[in-house]
Design an enzyme around this catalytic site. Structure first.
Site, PDB file in Angstrom:
ATOM      1  N   ASP A  12       0.785  -1.145   0.162  1.00  0.00           N
ATOM      2  CA  ASP A  12       0.074   0.046   0.077  1.00  0.00           C
ATOM      3  C   ASP A  12       0.743   1.152  -0.011  1.00  0.00           C
ATOM      4  OD1 ASP A  12       1.071  -0.173   2.595  1.00  0.00           O
ATOM      5  OD2 ASP A  12      -0.940   0.059   3.466  1.00  0.00           O
ATOM      6  N   CYS A  15       5.159  -0.624   2.365  1.00  0.00           N
ATOM      7  CA  CYS A  15       5.676  -1.960   2.504  1.00  0.00           C
ATOM      8  C   CYS A  15       7.247  -1.861   3.070  1.00  0.00           C
ATOM      9  CB  CYS A  15       5.479  -2.762   1.155  1.00  0.00           C
ATOM     10  SG  CYS A  15       6.795  -2.035  -0.074  1.00  0.00           S
ATOM     11  N   HIS A 135       8.804  -3.541  -4.043  1.00  0.00           N
ATOM     12  CA  HIS A 135       8.004  -4.071  -3.073  1.00  0.00           C
ATOM     13  C   HIS A 135       9.021  -4.767  -1.850  1.00  0.00           C
ATOM     14  CE1 HIS A 135       4.712  -5.431  -0.499  1.00  0.00           C
ATOM     15  NE2 HIS A 135       5.056  -6.720  -0.529  1.00  0.00           N
TER      16      HIS A 135
END
Length: 150
Positions: A12, A15, A135
């Site tokens: 979101d 991370c 990510h």
């Protein structure tokens, strides 16, 4: 070293901060934080990291992209992605070493690609897994059950 297990972290925009906060909880012997607790801890950590940039401006300004004030203002926003500068500041805020792992082609286990905060020790670092595309997930040692020796 024990094998590492990846814990999926919500993507979101927080991370990196979620992963580090998760790892800090595990390192302190606390229970794995729920998604909502991760979010709260991540936002607290983000605010402290932005403050740490300001506190260490003389040491950090040169390696941040663009205008320092704009960069710090952007990093205070909940969905701004963090990277290497934020990992370094996280290590200072938490007073803990952080290692970043990444899977490389053909490897069964992730390898360490970066280490931060080694001045806080090298044992039991907060571990995060970077996917190479922006990510981060949390990593933690796995408990492997072995057969007792007879």
């Amino acid at each position: 070293m024990l094998p590492l297990t990846s814990s999926g972290i919500t993507g979101d925009g927080r991370c990196l901060f979620r992963s580090v906060a998760y790892g800090a909880c595990i390192r302190r012997g606390k229970q794995s934080p729920s998604d909502s607790v991760q979010k709260e801890l991540a936002d607290e950590l983000r605010a402290k990291v932005a403050d740490e940039f300001i506190k260490r401006r003389g040491d950090t300004e040169w390696f941040l992209e663009g205008n320092f004030e704009s960069y710090v203002r952007k990093m205070r926003k909940p969905h701004a992605w963090g990277g290497e500068p934020e990992l370094l500041m996280c290590s200072h805020v938490l007073g803990m070493p952080i290692t970043v792992h990444m899977y490389t082609k053909g490897a069964d286990n992730p390898r360490i690609i970066a280490e931060y905060g080694q001045e806080y020790g090298k044992d039991n670092p907060v571990r995060v897994l970077y996917d190479g595309y922006g990510h981060y997930d949390a990593l933690q040692p796995s408990l492997v059950r072995t057969q007792p020796r007879l």
